[in-house]
Write a protein that holds these residues in place. Structure first.
Motif, PDB file in Angstrom:
ATOM      1  N   UNK A 103       0.858  -1.190   0.000  1.00 32.36           N
ATOM      2  CA  UNK A 103       0.000   0.000   0.000  1.00 32.36           C
ATOM      3  C   UNK A 103       0.894   1.240   0.000  1.00 32.36           C
ATOM      4  N   UNK A 104       0.961   1.980  -1.121  1.00 38.72           N
ATOM      5  CA  UNK A 104       1.860   3.141  -1.202  1.00 38.72           C
ATOM      6  C   UNK A 104       1.131   4.476  -1.018  1.00 38.72           C
ATOM      7  N   UNK A 105       1.895   5.456  -0.585  1.00 39.34           N
ATOM      8  CA  UNK A 105       1.463   6.855  -0.535  1.00 39.34           C
ATOM      9  C   UNK A 105       2.518   7.672  -1.276  1.00 39.34           C
ATOM     10  N   UNK A 106       2.059   8.617  -2.127  1.00 40.58           N
ATOM     11  CA  UNK A 106       2.986   9.393  -2.944  1.00 40.58           C
ATOM     12  C   UNK A 106       2.754  10.888  -2.796  1.00 40.58           C
ATOM     13  N   UNK A 107       3.818  11.633  -3.076  1.00 37.13           N
ATOM     14  CA  UNK A 107       3.745  13.087  -3.191  1.00 37.13           C
ATOM     15  C   UNK A 107       4.557  13.522  -4.406  1.00 37.13           C
ATOM     16  N   UNK A 108       3.952  14.308  -5.272  1.00 37.82           N
ATOM     17  CA  UNK A 108       4.643  14.922  -6.407  1.00 37.82           C
ATOM     18  C   UNK A 108       4.794  16.409  -6.097  1.00 37.82           C
ATOM     19  N   UNK A 160       1.550  20.684 -12.947  1.00 35.64           N
ATOM     20  CA  UNK A 160       2.371  21.764 -12.377  1.00 35.64           C
ATOM     21  C   UNK A 160       2.063  22.042 -10.906  1.00 35.64           C
ATOM     22  N   UNK A 161       1.019  21.460 -10.367  1.00 31.79           N
ATOM     23  CA  UNK A 161       0.637  21.710  -8.976  1.00 31.79           C
ATOM     24  C   UNK A 161       0.980  20.506  -8.104  1.00 31.79           C
ATOM     25  N   UNK A 162       1.466  20.779  -6.883  1.00 30.77           N
ATOM     26  CA  UNK A 162       1.828  19.703  -5.965  1.00 30.77           C
ATOM     27  C   UNK A 162       0.616  18.824  -5.658  1.00 30.77           C
ATOM     28  N   UNK A 163       0.869  17.528  -5.551  1.00 30.12           N
ATOM     29  CA  UNK A 163      -0.198  16.579  -5.232  1.00 30.12           C
ATOM     30  C   UNK A 163       0.314  15.570  -4.218  1.00 30.12           C
ATOM     31  N   UNK A 182      -5.808   0.087  -9.863  1.00 29.79           N
ATOM     32  CA  UNK A 182      -5.704   1.507 -10.189  1.00 29.79           C
ATOM     33  C   UNK A 182      -6.403   2.384  -9.175  1.00 29.79           C
ATOM     34  N   UNK A 183      -5.893   2.383  -7.933  1.00 27.58           N
ATOM     35  CA  UNK A 183      -6.535   3.124  -6.850  1.00 27.58           C
ATOM     36  C   UNK A 183      -6.036   4.560  -6.720  1.00 27.58           C
ATOM     37  N   UNK A 184      -4.879   4.879  -7.304  1.00 30.14           N
ATOM     38  CA  UNK A 184      -4.344   6.238  -7.224  1.00 30.14           C
ATOM     39  C   UNK A 184      -4.975   7.166  -8.250  1.00 30.14           C
ATOM     40  N   UNK A 185      -5.006   8.439  -7.939  1.00 33.29           N
ATOM     41  CA  UNK A 185      -5.591   9.448  -8.829  1.00 33.29           C
ATOM     42  C   UNK A 185      -4.642   9.706  -9.999  1.00 33.29           C
ATOM     43  N   UNK A 186      -5.062   9.338 -11.207  1.00 37.68           N
ATOM     44  CA  UNK A 186      -4.186   9.488 -12.368  1.00 37.68           C
ATOM     45  C   UNK A 186      -3.952  10.949 -12.737  1.00 37.68           C
ATOM     46  N   UNK A 187      -4.947  11.805 -12.556  1.00 33.88           N
ATOM     47  CA  UNK A 187      -4.788  13.219 -12.904  1.00 33.88           C
ATOM     48  C   UNK A 187      -3.754  13.917 -12.019  1.00 33.88           C
ATOM     49  N   UNK A 188      -3.491  13.340 -10.843  1.00 37.06           N
ATOM     50  CA  UNK A 188      -2.512  13.914  -9.917  1.00 37.06           C
ATOM     51  C   UNK A 188      -1.203  13.117  -9.904  1.00 37.06           C
ATOM     52  N   UNK A 189      -1.027  12.214 -10.863  1.00 36.95           N
ATOM     53  CA  UNK A 189       0.170  11.386 -10.986  1.00 36.95           C
ATOM     54  C   UNK A 189       0.447  10.589  -9.714  1.00 36.95           C
ATOM     55  N   UNK A 190      -0.626  10.078  -9.116  1.00 36.09           N
ATOM     56  CA  UNK A 190      -0.522   9.193  -7.964  1.00 36.09           C
ATOM     57  C   UNK A 190      -0.749   7.740  -8.355  1.00 36.09           C
TER      58      UNK A 190
END
Length: 338
Positions: free
Chosen positions: A114-119, A164-167, A198-206
């Protein structure tokens, strides 16, 4: 000798005995079973695919649970263009993942991650620029752009993406089934079937916004000599699901492979080196997303308590631009007694 001197000497002797006992215990701590380093390509595109990290071929003992916590931070800068394509990957990815392994039965196990990401723009650009300057190394143009900004862009006749926005948020959860089908005193071979949701938000590159499935063949074995070396390897195939984020230019049939060697040079310390590679995630003429990736990792493992270990390692893109410039990783593992 008066009573006070006798008391002081008794306390000192007691302390020496206690310290000696602790050192003796630490000196014979049982080292956990050998394991490759946990490595993910955290390029903004490849990092969203369900490509599995290397792991040992053994399964967790029946009825027992193994736990690991992985932390990674990757700094990326790629700027490329052709007559028809433009790519800019400038940013930093922070990824934290919790992994659970459970022994279903002898030689059978399941694994959940189970991962958590920040861009984000991150904070490492300055340190990396200084490193390049110190050694007189080429920086690929990263020093010519503002530091610590987030800018992911790709354009082509087939489509593109932009961020371009942090996610931040939950990534794509993965589940795999592992079976050891060959084992002797010094080696094991296993087969793994895995699925990434595919549980991460694709629009936020998660996440990629799609489900992926993989099959992997893995090997683990001790060096066929008196050297304290253990070898690990994997090879496999991933079918990437249809991602709206990469629609029109996505590669869906991806190979992956890896090789690692673990040298336990002391009772509680190992030095580990490994190579990891995988097929290009996109159908593109640009190296950053269209070339097969190759990464080299060097790290150390500290067995600090029975069944517990910590890893510290860094990853370099030896095939330039196919992975982040540098990735720093740390891992905490618990493995039950076999």
């Amino acid at each position: 000798m008066n009573g006070f001197d006798f008391w002081v000497q008794t306390v000192r002797a007691s302390r020496i005995q206690t310290i000696a006992g602790l050192l003796a215990i630490l000196g014979v701590l049982p080292a956990s079973a050998s394991e490759p380093l946990y490595v993910k390509n955290l390029s903004p595109v490849a990092g969203l695919m369900g490509l599995p990290s290397q792991r040992d071929a053994q399964t967790t003992p029946s009825g027992k649970v193994a736990v690991a916590l992985y932390g990674s931070v990757a700094n990326d800068y790629v700027n490329e263009s052709s007559d028809t394509e433009f790519l800019n990957l400038d940013g930093e990815t922070l990824r934290v993942a919790l992994e659970l392994r459970y022994g279903l039965a002898e030689n059978w196990g399941i694994q959940l991650e189970v991962p958590w990401l920040q861009q984000s723009g991150g904070e490492l650009d300055g340190a990396i620029d200084d490193w390049h300057d110190f050694w007189g190394m080429s920086d690929g143009g990263r020093s010519d752009v503002p530091r610590d900004i987030l800018d992911y862009q790709y354009t082509s006749p087939a489509g593109g993406f932009s961020l371009q926005d942090d996610t931040s948020g939950m990534g794509d959860i993965s589940l795999s089934l592992n079976h050891v089908f060959y084992q002797d005193e010094s080696s094991a071979v296993s087969l793994a079937l895995g699925y990434k949701f595919g549980t991460g938000d694709e629009d936020e590159f998660l996440g990629s916004g799609a489900d992926d499935a993989f099959i992997a063949l893995r090997f683990s074995g001790a060096q066929m000599s008196n050297l304290p070396l253990t070898w690990h390897g994997q090879a496999g195939y991933l079918h990437a699901g249809d991602s709206n984020l990469f629609d029109g230019f996505q590669e869906q049939n991806l190979w992956f492979a890896g090789l690692a060697v673990d040298w336990q040079f002391a009772q509680r310390w190992s030095l580990i080196a490994q190579l990891d590679g995988h097929a290009a995630p996109l159908d593109s003429s640009l190296a950053g997303v269209g070339d097969d990736a190759v990464m080299a990792t060097l790290g150390t493992r500290w067995y600090f308590a029975p069944h517990w270990s910590m890893d510290f390692n860094f990853v370099e893109d030896i095939r330039v631009a196919t992975a982040p410039d540098v990735t720093f990783q740390a891992s905490l593992r618990y493995r039950p007694e076999s």
